[in-house]
Design an enzyme around this catalytic site. Sequence first.
Site, mmCIF file in Angstrom:
data_model
loop_
_atom_site.group_PDB
_atom_site.id
_atom_site.type_symbol
_atom_site.label_atom_id
_atom_site.label_comp_id
_atom_site.label_asym_id
_atom_site.label_seq_id
_atom_site.Cartn_x
_atom_site.Cartn_y
_atom_site.Cartn_z
ATOM 1 N N ASP A 60 0.878 -1.169 0.000
ATOM 2 C CA ASP A 60 0.000 0.000 0.000
ATOM 3 C C ASP A 60 0.915 1.218 0.000
ATOM 4 O OD1 ASP A 60 -1.602 2.169 0.612
ATOM 5 O OD2 ASP A 60 -2.820 1.080 2.074
ATOM 6 N N VAL A 61 0.905 1.976 -1.089
ATOM 7 C CA VAL A 61 1.884 3.067 -1.230
ATOM 8 C C VAL A 61 1.709 4.179 -0.190
ATOM 9 C CG1 VAL A 61 2.277 2.653 -3.692
ATOM 10 C CG2 VAL A 61 0.518 4.308 -2.981
ATOM 11 N N ASN A 87 3.489 4.159 -9.955
ATOM 12 C CA ASN A 87 2.324 4.174 -10.857
ATOM 13 C C ASN A 87 0.989 4.224 -10.128
ATOM 14 O OD1 ASN A 87 0.707 3.258 -13.414
ATOM 15 N ND2 ASN A 87 0.286 1.699 -11.868
ATOM 16 N N TYR A 157 -7.598 15.166 -7.667
ATOM 17 C CA TYR A 157 -6.771 14.368 -8.589
ATOM 18 C C TYR A 157 -5.808 15.289 -9.345
ATOM 19 C CZ TYR A 157 -5.618 11.069 -12.346
ATOM 20 O OH TYR A 157 -4.950 10.259 -13.237
HETATM 21 P P1 NDP Z 1 -6.274 1.427 -12.471
HETATM 22 O O1 NDP Z 1 -7.314 1.932 -11.534
HETATM 23 O O2 NDP Z 1 -6.687 0.587 -13.604
HETATM 24 O O3 NDP Z 1 -5.124 0.671 -11.654
HETATM 25 C C1 NDP Z 1 -4.564 1.246 -10.520
HETATM 26 C C2 NDP Z 1 -3.989 0.174 -9.647
HETATM 27 O O4 NDP Z 1 -3.422 0.827 -8.487
HETATM 28 C C3 NDP Z 1 -5.039 -0.806 -9.118
HETATM 29 O O5 NDP Z 1 -4.562 -2.135 -9.182
HETATM 30 C C4 NDP Z 1 -5.231 -0.365 -7.676
HETATM 31 O O6 NDP Z 1 -5.561 -1.418 -6.783
HETATM 32 C C5 NDP Z 1 -3.845 0.143 -7.331
HETATM 33 N N1 NDP Z 1 -3.853 0.992 -6.150
HETATM 34 C C6 NDP Z 1 -4.784 1.906 -5.766
HETATM 35 N N2 NDP Z 1 -4.445 2.449 -4.598
HETATM 36 C C7 NDP Z 1 -3.274 1.879 -4.226
HETATM 37 C C8 NDP Z 1 -2.429 2.013 -3.110
HETATM 38 N N3 NDP Z 1 -2.735 2.846 -2.090
HETATM 39 N N4 NDP Z 1 -1.300 1.280 -3.049
HETATM 40 C C9 NDP Z 1 -0.999 0.421 -4.043
HETATM 41 N N5 NDP Z 1 -1.756 0.229 -5.127
HETATM 42 C C10 NDP Z 1 -2.891 0.952 -5.215
HETATM 43 O O7 NDP Z 1 -5.547 2.753 -12.995
HETATM 44 P P2 NDP Z 1 -4.692 3.039 -14.337
HETATM 45 O O8 NDP Z 1 -3.905 1.855 -14.704
HETATM 46 O O9 NDP Z 1 -5.574 3.674 -15.327
HETATM 47 O O10 NDP Z 1 -3.742 4.203 -13.792
HETATM 48 C C11 NDP Z 1 -2.391 3.997 -13.392
HETATM 49 C C12 NDP Z 1 -1.760 5.340 -13.167
HETATM 50 O O11 NDP Z 1 -1.849 6.116 -14.349
HETATM 51 C C13 NDP Z 1 -2.455 6.160 -12.061
HETATM 52 O O12 NDP Z 1 -1.500 6.883 -11.326
HETATM 53 C C14 NDP Z 1 -3.331 7.106 -12.864
HETATM 54 O O13 NDP Z 1 -3.635 8.287 -12.154
HETATM 55 C C15 NDP Z 1 -2.450 7.375 -14.064
HETATM 56 N N6 NDP Z 1 -3.175 7.878 -15.218
HETATM 57 C C16 NDP Z 1 -4.098 7.095 -15.861
HETATM 58 C C17 NDP Z 1 -4.775 7.594 -16.963
HETATM 59 C C18 NDP Z 1 -5.787 6.793 -17.707
HETATM 60 O O14 NDP Z 1 -6.395 7.347 -18.658
HETATM 61 N N7 NDP Z 1 -6.014 5.519 -17.394
HETATM 62 C C19 NDP Z 1 -4.548 8.968 -17.441
HETATM 63 C C20 NDP Z 1 -3.579 9.699 -16.653
HETATM 64 C C21 NDP Z 1 -2.922 9.163 -15.604
HETATM 65 P P3 NDP Z 1 -7.089 -1.645 -6.349
HETATM 66 O O15 NDP Z 1 -7.773 -2.166 -7.554
HETATM 67 O O16 NDP Z 1 -6.997 -2.640 -5.227
HETATM 68 O O17 NDP Z 1 -7.608 -0.312 -5.907
#
Ligand code: NDP
Length: 265
Positions: A60-61, A87, A157
């Site tokens: 958990d980050v 990420n 955000y």
């Molecule tokens: P997803 O929601 O598909 O995946 C995010 C992952 O991060 C999930 O597996 C989630 O786990 C995990 N997560 C959430 N909170 C925590 C935490 N506290 N510690 C560890 N892991 C955590 O997101 P994306 O793949 O779309 O996004 C990845 C990154 O890219 C993010 O930072 C997002 O802001 C950024 N981004 C994405 C864009 C997009 O269009 N998709 C555009 C711009 C930026 P769980 O499912 O258990 O919550």
Amino acid sequence: MRLHHRIALVTGAARGIGEAIARALAAEGAMVWVTDLDADGARRVAASLPPGSAQAVALDVRDEVQWQQVVDQLLQHHGRLDVLVNNAGITGLEAGAAHDPEHASLSDWRAVHATNLDGVFLGCRQAIRAMRPQRRGAIINISSRSGMVGIPAAAAYASSKAAVRNHTKSVALYCAQHGLAIRCNSIHPAAILTPMWEPMLGQGDERATRMAALVRDTPLKRFGTPEEVAAVAVLLASDESAYMTGTEITVDGGLLAGSAATPQQ
Ligand code: NDP
């Protein structure tokens, strides 16, 4: 194999962009620690990578103690860390609460910053500690297009991602000041189709309308893919980008390039 024998850690790697980055790093020869809040998801991704190229770990980050333990564990196993990809991120819109500047609650505001900003701060701090002995490494912070422009319906955000963009530059300059070849760069994706979009797209006709509007507003007229973000992460992790630090790369189909590109007949 641009990352042969490199040791990498990716946060939020159980799905979406993080999963694609973990896969791309492993495909280039790195040993990848696939970490996520979702431990089962991290195990699923690690198990699908080539044998010996991945390790799943719950992280958990937001949790400083977990960061310390996971990085200690990694150093015990491998003796060094070469690449960190911060990420993990949330929009805060998952629960449906208002996130505009007038109605967002303080607790919702803080929750978004705890994951998106505190998580990146803690990750960068641990990476500098772990990379200092070999005096080199690559830190890649996943910010967003929203870190460069205001987003009225997702103010926390946007604020958190703007801070990630800026902290990336502080880390880059700090490492350079200390004579460390630890590079720190940010990636700014937009409209990458992942599960993160689900709460914002809705269902049925509403979903179709919103997706069509997003595609219409994007100069390249489509969503991006997680693999297209991962390709840039590989570049920033590799020695090909050895002279790049404190910089930012957009992966947004042209959204931030200026005015919308209207198709010409
Ligand atoms: P997803 O929601 O598909 O995946 C995010 C992952 O991060 C999930 O597996 C989630 O786990 C995990 N997560 C959430 N909170 C925590 C935490 N506290 N510690 C560890 N892991 C955590 O997101 P994306 O793949 O779309 O996004 C990845 C990154 O890219 C993010 O930072 C997002 O802001 C950024 N981004 C994405 C864009 C997009 O269009 N998709 C555009 C711009 C930026 P769980 O499912 O258990 O919550």
